[in-house]
Design an enzyme around this catalytic site. Structure first.
Site, PDB file in Angstrom:
ATOM      1  N   LYS A   1      -6.397   9.737 -14.574  1.00  0.00           N
ATOM      2  CA  LYS A   1      -5.571  10.154 -13.444  1.00  0.00           C
ATOM      3  C   LYS A   1      -4.891  11.465 -13.850  1.00  0.00           C
ATOM      4  O   LYS A   1      -3.767  11.472 -14.369  1.00  0.00           O
ATOM      5  CB  LYS A   1      -4.550   9.043 -13.150  1.00  0.00           C
ATOM      6  CG  LYS A   1      -4.178   8.924 -11.698  1.00  0.00           C
ATOM      7  CD  LYS A   1      -3.450   7.611 -11.441  1.00  0.00           C
ATOM      8  CE  LYS A   1      -2.552   7.729 -10.240  1.00  0.00           C
ATOM      9  NZ  LYS A   1      -3.209   8.046  -8.982  1.00  0.00           N
TER      10      LYS A   1
HETATM   11  N1  PPE Z   1      -8.084   6.459  -5.953  1.00  0.00           N
HETATM   12  C1  PPE Z   1      -7.293   7.544  -6.118  1.00  0.00           C
HETATM   13  C2  PPE Z   1      -7.893   8.885  -6.051  1.00  0.00           C
HETATM   14  C3  PPE Z   1      -5.919   7.370  -6.345  1.00  0.00           C
HETATM   15  O1  PPE Z   1      -5.156   8.436  -6.511  1.00  0.00           O
HETATM   16  C4  PPE Z   1      -5.370   6.073  -6.377  1.00  0.00           C
HETATM   17  C5  PPE Z   1      -3.896   5.860  -6.595  1.00  0.00           C
HETATM   18  C6  PPE Z   1      -6.240   4.964  -6.192  1.00  0.00           C
HETATM   19  C7  PPE Z   1      -7.595   5.212  -5.993  1.00  0.00           C
HETATM   20  C8  PPE Z   1      -5.752   3.541  -6.258  1.00  0.00           C
HETATM   21  O2  PPE Z   1      -5.394   3.172  -7.568  1.00  0.00           O
HETATM   22  P1  PPE Z   1      -4.291   2.052  -7.859  1.00  0.00           P
HETATM   23  O3  PPE Z   1      -2.962   2.626  -7.498  1.00  0.00           O
HETATM   24  O4  PPE Z   1      -4.418   1.753  -9.299  1.00  0.00           O
HETATM   25  O5  PPE Z   1      -4.639   0.876  -7.012  1.00  0.00           O
HETATM   26  N2  PPE Z   1      -3.055   6.890  -6.061  1.00  0.00           N
HETATM   27  C9  PPE Z   1      -1.674   6.993  -6.486  1.00  0.00           C
HETATM   28  C10 PPE Z   1      -1.041   8.323  -6.090  1.00  0.00           C
HETATM   29  C11 PPE Z   1      -0.718   8.516  -4.656  1.00  0.00           C
HETATM   30  C12 PPE Z   1       0.127   9.754  -4.428  1.00  0.00           C
HETATM   31  O6  PPE Z   1       0.135  10.254  -3.297  1.00  0.00           O
HETATM   32  O7  PPE Z   1       0.811  10.218  -5.342  1.00  0.00           O
HETATM   33  C13 PPE Z   1      -0.859   5.801  -6.029  1.00  0.00           C
HETATM   34  O8  PPE Z   1      -1.271   5.072  -5.143  1.00  0.00           O
HETATM   35  O9  PPE Z   1       0.209   5.591  -6.605  1.00  0.00           O
END
Ligand code: PPE
Length: 304
Positions: free
Chosen positions: A157
């Site tokens: 990330k």
């Molecule tokens: N894909 C991406 C690209 C992504 O950024 C997230 C989280 C997910 C999938 C889902 O992952 P998880 O949170 O482990 O279920 N995105 C984070 C950032 C959002 C933001 O705008 O800042 C979040 O959901 O916290």
């Protein structure tokens, strides 16, 4: 945004207004930093951070992938998170840990700079709006392709990876949609700008494989909860036209939680409102994170 009193910065709590960096902070220029998004929910047994250890492990893995040498362990960052939540007297909040290269030397090579560690918390409601959460959102297929794993490390990330997400998000908003869905280099559906994606077709839940998408922790919860209610889950490629004829589509992530999708590229999905499997998973997810359903208490990390 709603602010609170303190932010944890390099081992100590500093006042929100004083949590600052120099304008020549390396990550600000070149984008190599790693971060997490975590939520803390209020439960009958007090505030609980949802799957805190898994998020901190992913943060450390993101640093490992990108060769950032971090002086903190996942366990220390978890303790610092608890400290920050308690100092701000928060019952529920969004948590943003970030590790980034600070100030000292410019040029693409980052490793001569110190690594800064920050954990901020603040109250954050429904990411794609209360109405979207209840009635479903409208998505478009982005004209921007999702990263290939050899362009950006998709298991990490990384701050800079989100330029791609921002281009897609800006385009979606300017075209009147709520969120963008990106296709990968092969043209199959990958994920939203900050969410993993699921569809339901003929009673089967389907999601793209982990090869090209973030290994979402909410995605993992959805798979578990779906199997528990007897819904078959398949991880396989989804084409764009398959989205159009899906019975249900939803997005999931820490920020987005479980957000139904009611329209993709002007095609109505199913009856144009959240479908039964989406609603059941959404209901179970919220009951679990809020500690009302205790069947997954192992996911709740109570703030002590
Ligand atoms: N894909 C991406 C690209 C992504 O950024 C997230 C989280 C997910 C999938 C889902 O992952 P998880 O949170 O482990 O279920 N995105 C984070 C950032 C959002 C933001 O705008 O800042 C979040 O959901 O916290």
């Amino acid at each position: 945004m709603e602010t609170v009193k303190y932010i944890w910065m390099n081992g100590e709590l500093v006042k929100w207004e004083e949590a600052k960096v120099h304008v020549l902070t390396h990550t600000l220029h070149y984008g190599l930093g790693v971060f997490e998004g975590i939520r803390c929910y209020n439960t009958p047994k007090g505030p609980a951070v949802f799957r805190c250890r898994e998020h901190m492990n992913r943060l450390i893995n993101s640093a490992h992938i990108t060769r950032m040498e971090v002086e903190y362990t996942a366990e220390e960052l978890r303790a610092a998170t608890f400290e920050t939540i308690k100092a701000n007297n928060l019952k529920s909040c969004y948590i943003r840990p970030i590790l980034f290269y600070g100030y000292g030397s410019m040029g693409v090579y980052p490793k001569e700079n110190p690594i800064e560690a920050v954990i901020a918390c603040w109250p954050w409601g429904a990411y794609l709006g209360e109405e979207g959460m209840a009635k479903g959102i409208r998505c478009c297929t982005s004209s921007f392709t999702r990263h290939h794993v050899n362009i950006a490390m998709t298991k990490a990330k990384v701050c800079g990876n989100y330029v791609n997400s921002q281009l897609a998000k800006i385009e979606a908003i300017e075209n009147g949609f709520d969120e963008a869905l990106m296709l990968d280099v092969d043209g199959t559906v990958s994920e939203g700008t900050g969410e993993n994606l699921f569809i339901v077709r003929n009673g089967v839940l389907k999601t793209p494989p982990l090869s090209g998408v973030l290994e979402g922790i909410t995605r993992d919860c959805v798979i578990t909860l779906a199997e528990e209610i007897g819904v078959k889950v398949v991880e396989s490629n989804i084409t764009r036209d398959e989205l159009y004829i899906a019975d249900e589509v939803f997005l999931c992530g820490t920020a987005a939680e479980i957000t139904p999708v009611r329209e993709v590229d002007h095609r109505q999905i199913g009856p144009g409102k959240p479908g039964p499997i989406t609603q059941e998973i959404q209901k179970r997810f919220f009951a679990v994170v809020k500690g009302e359903d205790q069947s997954h208490e192992e996911w709740l990390d109570f703030v002590e």
